[in-house]
Design an enzyme around this catalytic site. Structure first.
Site, mmCIF file in Angstrom:
data_model
loop_
_atom_site.group_PDB
_atom_site.id
_atom_site.type_symbol
_atom_site.label_atom_id
_atom_site.label_comp_id
_atom_site.label_asym_id
_atom_site.label_seq_id
_atom_site.Cartn_x
_atom_site.Cartn_y
_atom_site.Cartn_z
ATOM 1 N N CYS A 116 -2.082 -2.175 34.302
ATOM 2 C CA CYS A 116 -3.421 -2.558 34.776
ATOM 3 C C CYS A 116 -3.401 -3.739 35.750
ATOM 4 O O CYS A 116 -4.428 -4.078 36.337
ATOM 5 C CB CYS A 116 -4.331 -2.874 33.601
ATOM 6 S SG CYS A 116 -4.714 -1.400 32.653
ATOM 7 N N HIS A 256 -10.562 -7.390 35.683
ATOM 8 C CA HIS A 256 -10.132 -6.040 35.299
ATOM 9 C C HIS A 256 -11.117 -5.491 34.265
ATOM 10 O O HIS A 256 -11.542 -6.216 33.369
ATOM 11 C CB HIS A 256 -8.717 -6.112 34.722
ATOM 12 C CG HIS A 256 -8.253 -4.816 34.147
ATOM 13 N ND1 HIS A 256 -8.300 -3.638 34.860
ATOM 14 C CD2 HIS A 256 -7.736 -4.499 32.923
ATOM 15 C CE1 HIS A 256 -7.824 -2.662 34.109
ATOM 16 N NE2 HIS A 256 -7.483 -3.151 32.932
ATOM 17 N N ASN A 286 -12.097 2.247 32.039
ATOM 18 C CA ASN A 286 -10.922 1.534 32.553
ATOM 19 C C ASN A 286 -10.134 2.481 33.466
ATOM 20 O O ASN A 286 -9.496 3.415 32.984
ATOM 21 C CB ASN A 286 -10.066 1.070 31.370
ATOM 22 C CG ASN A 286 -8.836 0.283 31.810
ATOM 23 O OD1 ASN A 286 -8.498 0.236 32.995
ATOM 24 N ND2 ASN A 286 -8.162 -0.325 30.847
HETATM 25 O O1 UT7 Z 1 -6.351 -2.336 30.368
HETATM 26 C C1 UT7 Z 1 -5.165 -2.645 29.723
HETATM 27 C C2 UT7 Z 1 -5.375 -3.578 28.632
HETATM 28 N N1 UT7 Z 1 -6.125 -2.956 27.562
HETATM 29 C C3 UT7 Z 1 -7.053 -3.653 26.937
HETATM 30 O O2 UT7 Z 1 -7.334 -4.749 27.317
HETATM 31 C C4 UT7 Z 1 -7.692 -3.028 25.725
HETATM 32 C C5 UT7 Z 1 -7.788 -4.030 24.610
HETATM 33 N N2 UT7 Z 1 -8.308 -3.496 23.362
HETATM 34 C C6 UT7 Z 1 -9.597 -3.118 23.210
HETATM 35 O O3 UT7 Z 1 -10.372 -3.093 24.137
HETATM 36 C C7 UT7 Z 1 -10.087 -2.793 21.822
HETATM 37 O O4 UT7 Z 1 -9.115 -3.172 20.885
HETATM 38 C C8 UT7 Z 1 -10.469 -1.301 21.594
HETATM 39 C C9 UT7 Z 1 -11.716 -0.966 22.374
HETATM 40 C C10 UT7 Z 1 -9.321 -0.414 22.020
HETATM 41 C C11 UT7 Z 1 -10.750 -1.077 20.108
HETATM 42 O O5 UT7 Z 1 -11.763 -1.942 19.671
HETATM 43 P P1 UT7 Z 1 -11.572 -2.842 18.369
HETATM 44 O O6 UT7 Z 1 -12.815 -3.584 18.182
HETATM 45 O O7 UT7 Z 1 -10.306 -3.637 18.537
HETATM 46 O O8 UT7 Z 1 -11.444 -1.756 17.253
HETATM 47 P P2 UT7 Z 1 -10.277 -1.577 16.174
HETATM 48 O O9 UT7 Z 1 -9.104 -0.916 16.799
HETATM 49 O O10 UT7 Z 1 -10.074 -2.866 15.440
HETATM 50 O O11 UT7 Z 1 -10.971 -0.565 15.202
HETATM 51 C C12 UT7 Z 1 -12.138 -0.931 14.410
HETATM 52 C C13 UT7 Z 1 -12.583 0.279 13.637
HETATM 53 C C14 UT7 Z 1 -11.459 0.989 12.896
HETATM 54 O O12 UT7 Z 1 -11.975 1.503 11.696
HETATM 55 P P3 UT7 Z 1 -11.723 0.731 10.310
HETATM 56 O O13 UT7 Z 1 -10.226 0.660 10.148
HETATM 57 O O14 UT7 Z 1 -12.372 -0.621 10.480
HETATM 58 O O15 UT7 Z 1 -12.396 1.604 9.312
HETATM 59 C C15 UT7 Z 1 -11.121 2.148 13.800
HETATM 60 O O16 UT7 Z 1 -10.563 3.225 13.124
HETATM 61 O O17 UT7 Z 1 -13.142 1.247 14.530
HETATM 62 C C16 UT7 Z 1 -12.472 2.502 14.355
HETATM 63 N N3 UT7 Z 1 -12.421 3.162 15.658
HETATM 64 C C17 UT7 Z 1 -13.413 3.921 16.146
HETATM 65 N N4 UT7 Z 1 -14.613 4.246 15.642
HETATM 66 C C18 UT7 Z 1 -15.404 5.033 16.389
HETATM 67 C C19 UT7 Z 1 -11.420 3.119 16.570
HETATM 68 N N5 UT7 Z 1 -11.762 3.848 17.653
HETATM 69 C C20 UT7 Z 1 -12.985 4.351 17.402
HETATM 70 C C21 UT7 Z 1 -13.854 5.167 18.144
HETATM 71 N N6 UT7 Z 1 -15.056 5.478 17.593
HETATM 72 N N7 UT7 Z 1 -13.551 5.640 19.360
#
Ligand code: UT7
Length: 331
Positions: A116, A256, A286
């Site tokens: 990225c 970004h 993204n």
């Molecule tokens: O561009 C390159 C660099 N990339 C980035 O900068 C991305 C950085 N990361 C992020 O933007 C975020 O971590 C994400 C958007 C990918 C994920 O968001 P998060 O707030 O970190 O969610 P998480 O992975 O901690 O998941 C929270 C919960 C989980 O459920 P439990 O374990 O709390 O029950 C996931 O299973 O949300 C669940 N979850 C979803 N729920 C509905 C994960 N993906 C989804 C989804 N829809 N698509």
């Protein structure tokens, strides 16, 4: 003799017509519009559906848009850099193909891959060539067909990425406009958190790797998020300090577009108000190498000659950094 700076003198862009909305994603994986919107800020993304069309398809369109706007012939371009994580082919240079297709017959061309941060690093490369006096017209294209490496059954990644391309032209400037300063970083510790496991030299493609879905993007979102928030904010604050810029001296933050929460954290740390932050993640998601040039493409009319813009990016590798640039024209 006056110091030559490298200024952006034109912008072009292209996004595919096909819109993949959160609502449609709800029918594909276990997710919902509310979760995607609050956790990422994304409402929809574009997907390239044309048959046999790769990243170059979008890069060429963005470049042609730029050439038409700038009113120059492609034959005047000295160097074409394509920043991309999704080249048309694993080995043959996508940039070489793009240069030939647009008619940049006097240019050499190569790809730059830093996930990225590819476009941010590409801006630095382009500016160095211009500042040295070696070349006069450098075309930098950020383009990615992320849909080609995303598993649309994996809700943790398929909601994030989209396809698109943006292009900028760098030319010498004698008014002191253009790139002022840069702070670029990388740290290989990040490679475990955001990667494609197979298809490279460690694990070449095999029946097994295909069956195991190892050719798709894997992301440990939480870890990447933590690194992205602190590093993008750190470098943006640092480049302001180093150039004695207060929040009132900064007209625009061009971050970004990975996650609206990361963007907000960066703006907060810099003390920059929300109305100065360029955002289009809601419409494109993204797009990896295309996020920064697509911001310029979308907001070009609002940018004024002399405006101070801070660019910031964070990506796989890890790679990250910020660039301080003075905008060079009114459109
Ligand atoms: O561009 C390159 C660099 N990339 C980035 O900068 C991305 C950085 N990361 C992020 O933007 C975020 O971590 C994400 C958007 C990918 C994920 O968001 P998060 O707030 O970190 O969610 P998480 O992975 O901690 O998941 C929270 C919960 C989980 O459920 P439990 O374990 O709390 O029950 C996931 O299973 O949300 C669940 N979850 C979803 N729920 C509905 C994960 N993906 C989804 C989804 N829809 N698509």
């Amino acid at each position: 003799m006056k110091k030559k700076t490298a200024a952006i003198t034109a912008v072009g862009g292209y996004v595919p017509d096909f819109v993949l909305s959160n609502k449609v994603l709800e029918t594909m994986v276990d997710t919902n519009d509310e979760w995607i919107t609050t956790r990422t800020g994304i409402k929809e993304r574009r997907i390239l559906k044309e048959e046999n069309a790769g990243t170059s398809f979008m890069a060429i369109k963005a470049a042609e848009d730029l050439l038409q706007k700038r009113g120059i012939e492609a034959s005047e371009i000295d160097f074409v850099l394509v920043a991309t994580a999704t080249p048309d082919l694993p080995v043959a240079s996508t940039a070489a193909y793009v240069a030939s297709e647009i008619g940049a017959v006097n240019a050499f061309a190569y790809d730059l891959q830093a996930a990225c941060s590819s476009f941010l690093y590409g801006m630095s490369t382009a500016a160095s060539y211009i500042e040295s006096g070696r070349y006069k017209k450098v075309l930098v294209i950020g383009a990615d067909k992320m849909s080609s490496i995303i598993d649309y059954t994996d809700r943790t990644t398929c909601i994030i990425f989209g396809d698109g391309a943006g292009a900028v032209l760098f030319e010498p400037n004698e008014e002191g406009l253009g790139l002022q300063d840069e702070y670029l970083r990388s740290d290989g510790i990040g490679r475990q958190f955001l990667k494609i496991d197979a298809g490279g030299s460690i694990l070449p493609a095999s029946e097994e790797t295909v069956k195991n879905k190892q050719h798709f993007v894997y992301q440990d979102g939480k870890s990447v998020f933590k690194f992205a928030v602190s590093n993008m904010a750190d470098v943006s604050a640092l480049i302001m300090e180093r150039n004695n810029l207060t929040k009132d001296d900064v007209q625009w933050l061009a971050p970004h577009q990975a996650n609206k929460r990361i963007i907000d954290a960066t703006a907060n740390r810099m003390g920059v108000e929300a109305d100065k932050v360029l955002i289009n993640i809601d419409r494109y998601g993204n797009t990896t190498s295309a996020t920064l040039p697509l911001l310029l493409y979308d907001f070009e009319k609002q940018l004024k000659k002399g405006d101070n813009i801070i660019f910031a990016a964070f990506g796989g590798g890890f790679t990250w950094g910020s660039i301080y640039l003075k905008w060079a024209y009114n459109s």
